[in-house]
Motif scaffolding. Structure first.
Motif, PDB file in Angstrom:
ATOM      1  N   ILE A 195      26.118  38.386  46.156  1.00 50.20           N
ATOM      2  CA  ILE A 195      27.051  38.847  45.132  1.00 50.20           C
ATOM      3  C   ILE A 195      26.303  38.236  44.107  1.00 50.20           C
ATOM      4  CG2 ILE A 195      29.413  39.420  43.221  1.00 50.20           C
ATOM      5  CD1 ILE A 195      30.935  39.554  45.901  1.00 50.20           C
ATOM      6  N   GLU A 212      26.393  37.825  39.585  1.00 45.84           N
ATOM      7  CA  GLU A 212      27.319  37.170  38.699  1.00 45.84           C
ATOM      8  C   GLU A 212      25.994  36.721  37.920  1.00 45.84           C
ATOM      9  OE1 GLU A 212      30.765  33.616  39.008  1.00 45.84           O
ATOM     10  OE2 GLU A 212      29.206  33.653  38.456  1.00 45.84           O
ATOM     11  N   ARG A 213      26.869  37.210  36.201  1.00 45.14           N
ATOM     12  CA  ARG A 213      26.244  37.058  35.053  1.00 45.14           C
ATOM     13  C   ARG A 213      27.493  35.971  34.997  1.00 45.14           C
ATOM     14  NH1 ARG A 213      21.513  39.786  36.562  1.00 45.14           N
ATOM     15  NH2 ARG A 213      21.551  41.797  37.458  1.00 45.14           N
ATOM     16  N   PRO A 214      26.273  34.564  34.397  1.00 43.14           N
ATOM     17  CA  PRO A 214      27.321  33.727  33.624  1.00 43.14           C
ATOM     18  C   PRO A 214      27.021  34.007  31.830  1.00 43.14           C
ATOM     19  CG  PRO A 214      25.629  32.488  34.754  1.00 43.14           C
ATOM     20  CD  PRO A 214      25.111  34.339  35.765  1.00 43.14           C
ATOM     21  N   ARG A 215      28.915  33.543  32.028  1.00 42.57           N
ATOM     22  CA  ARG A 215      28.957  33.366  30.365  1.00 42.57           C
ATOM     23  C   ARG A 215      28.248  31.908  29.700  1.00 42.57           C
ATOM     24  NH1 ARG A 215      34.218  36.747  28.415  1.00 42.57           N
ATOM     25  NH2 ARG A 215      33.409  39.117  29.402  1.00 42.57           N
ATOM     26  N   TYR A 222      24.942  28.733  42.312  1.00 41.69           N
ATOM     27  CA  TYR A 222      24.971  29.413  43.379  1.00 41.69           C
ATOM     28  C   TYR A 222      26.658  29.300  43.636  1.00 41.69           C
ATOM     29  CZ  TYR A 222      20.049  30.441  44.604  1.00 41.69           C
ATOM     30  OH  TYR A 222      19.219  30.330  44.629  1.00 41.69           O
ATOM     31  N   ARG A 223      27.639  29.773  43.885  1.00 40.73           N
ATOM     32  CA  ARG A 223      28.827  30.178  44.138  1.00 40.73           C
ATOM     33  C   ARG A 223      29.251  29.961  45.740  1.00 40.73           C
ATOM     34  NH1 ARG A 223      32.625  30.169  39.943  1.00 40.73           N
ATOM     35  NH2 ARG A 223      31.790  30.567  37.868  1.00 40.73           N
ATOM     36  N   LEU A 267      37.954  32.310  43.083  1.00 35.24           N
ATOM     37  CA  LEU A 267      37.309  34.413  43.951  1.00 35.24           C
ATOM     38  C   LEU A 267      37.975  35.243  44.578  1.00 35.24           C
ATOM     39  CD1 LEU A 267      33.557  32.869  44.288  1.00 35.24           C
ATOM     40  CD2 LEU A 267      34.632  33.095  42.277  1.00 35.24           C
ATOM     41  N   VAL A 282      27.588  34.246  46.073  1.00 35.35           N
ATOM     42  CA  VAL A 282      27.174  34.406  45.213  1.00 35.35           C
ATOM     43  C   VAL A 282      26.288  34.178  44.123  1.00 35.35           C
ATOM     44  CG1 VAL A 282      28.267  34.959  42.336  1.00 35.35           C
ATOM     45  CG2 VAL A 282      29.483  34.956  44.060  1.00 35.35           C
ATOM     46  N   ARG A 331      23.190  33.163  40.785  1.00 34.74           N
ATOM     47  CA  ARG A 331      23.261  33.409  39.021  1.00 34.74           C
ATOM     48  C   ARG A 331      21.855  33.782  38.620  1.00 34.74           C
ATOM     49  NH1 ARG A 331      28.075  29.022  38.049  1.00 34.74           N
ATOM     50  NH2 ARG A 331      28.713  30.526  37.060  1.00 34.74           N
TER      51      ARG A 331
END
Length: 358
Positions: free
Chosen positions: A49, A51-54, A74-75, A93, A106, A108
């Motif tokens: 998946i 993810e767009r991290p803030r 990565y997660r 998550l 995940v 990123r």
């Protein structure tokens, strides 16, 4: 009726089941369907998946750790190490720390740009950054996404010190950057070797490079002038503890300059996952292994107190520490290393429509 763990173990995965995470109100268990027919389990495919991290840099205040900040490209981790203390983080998550942790990952891809922005803030104060402390940045999906290499390029350009922990041979791809940073005192790498037994390694760490391959990675990194630490972690009582000296010596012979060790840790959902794994792979030693661990943690599977969680306490923990100290002296390995430089750091330039006057 409990599930038959022997017949329901997924191939090439570390966890035996998808243990219910601590936030899930529903518990799920496998049950036989009543048909006396042997069927192969479907192959578990890895899902990724985006993810767009803030934000990217995580800070900690643990006195047990030699760093106060880290990043994770990565997660989850496809290496699937059954003992991984980071597995419980997948519960945040809404996913299981079991099979989900190693199959539902995940990525990123915006991490390099987010990192660049955070390093460029006026409030940022430079200090060594750790990568690989939660999930391995050189797990297999890095070959496709290349997020770790892009993060290294940002850190290299800025002159920012970084320490990497990995089992992944893919780190060899980035020796050009790592060697350049090491030459300026900005880089060190720790390679984790849990056992020298390839069969045991394949069972505990099903998708990580075998021990012999990790030692080859140490050799290549050291030959490029990159300081490498051999990490005998985690030590498992009554299973891998007898290999402590051999692991340290193999790392030294491959070129490692320093060493460390950590006892097996079983926080939160890791304990039931570990005990399921023991029931399948080492049922004859399961009680002995758990008894040793509880002996070091006041009768519990795990003691999360600072100063205790990494190595435990009591006679057995003291014995391992003594053996470690004796081995360091005999092998000429260091425990502490020279601090990395922070004086070379230059914040990333901020994009501006106005040309700089200087």
């Amino acid at each position: 009726m409990k599930p038959d763990l022997q017949s329901s173990t997924p191939k090439a995965r570390g966890a035996v089941s998808n243990v219910t995470h601590r936030y899930d109100p529903v518990s799920r268990h496998s049950e036989a369907d009543g048909w006396d027919i042997e069927e192969d389990l479907p192959t578990l495919r890895t899902e990724v998946i985006v993810e767009r991290p803030r934000s990217l840099i995580s800070y900690n205040r643990s006195p047990d750790l030699p760093f106060d900040r880290s990043i994770n490209p990565y997660r989850g981790c496809e290496h699937g190490c059954v003992y991984c203390f980071a597995r419980p983080s997948h519960a945040y998550l809404g996913l299981s720390p079991g099979l989900d942790f190693e199959t539902r990952l995940v990525a990123r891809p915006d991490a390099p740009e987010v990192l660049r922005a955070e390093l460029g803030r006026n409030s940022y104060k430079v200090a060594p950054l750790a990568i690989g402390t939660n999930t391995d940045p050189y797990q297999p999906i890095e070959k496709e996404y290349g997020i770790m290499r892009q993060c290294l390029e940002v850190l290299d350009t800025c002159g920012h010190p970084v320490a990497i922990v990995t089992k992944g041979a893919l780190i060899e791809r980035d020796i050009d950057i790592l060697a350049r940073m090491a030459k300026r005192g900005l880089m060190r790498v720790g390679v984790s070797v849990t056992t020298l037994d390839p069969r045991l390694s394949r069972a505990m760490e099903p998708r990580a490079p075998l021990p012999k391959r990790r030692l080859a990675t140490i050799r290549k990194l050291a030959a490029a002038g990159i300081p490498v630490r051999i990490m005998a972690s985690p030590m498992v009582p009554a299973l891998t503890d007898s290999e402590l000296e051999a692991i340290l010596e193999a790392g030294r012979d491959a070129g490692a300059r320093s060493a460390s060790w950590i006892m097996l840790r079983l926080p939160k959902e890791v304990s039931p996952l570990w005990q399921e794994w023991l029931a399948v792979h080492y049922p004859d030693r399961a009680k002995r292994i758990m008894a040793r661990l509880r002996e070091m943690h006041g009768g519990r599977d795990y003691d999360a107190r600072w100063g205790h969680r990494m190595r435990g306490e009591g006679a057995y923990a003291e014995l391992i520490q003594h053996r470690y100290k004796v081995a360091l002296k005999r092998l000429g390995l260091r425990e502490k290393t020279q601090p990395m430089r922070t004086d070379l750091f230059q914040p990333p330039r901020k994009d501006s429509a106005q040309l700089s006057l200087f």
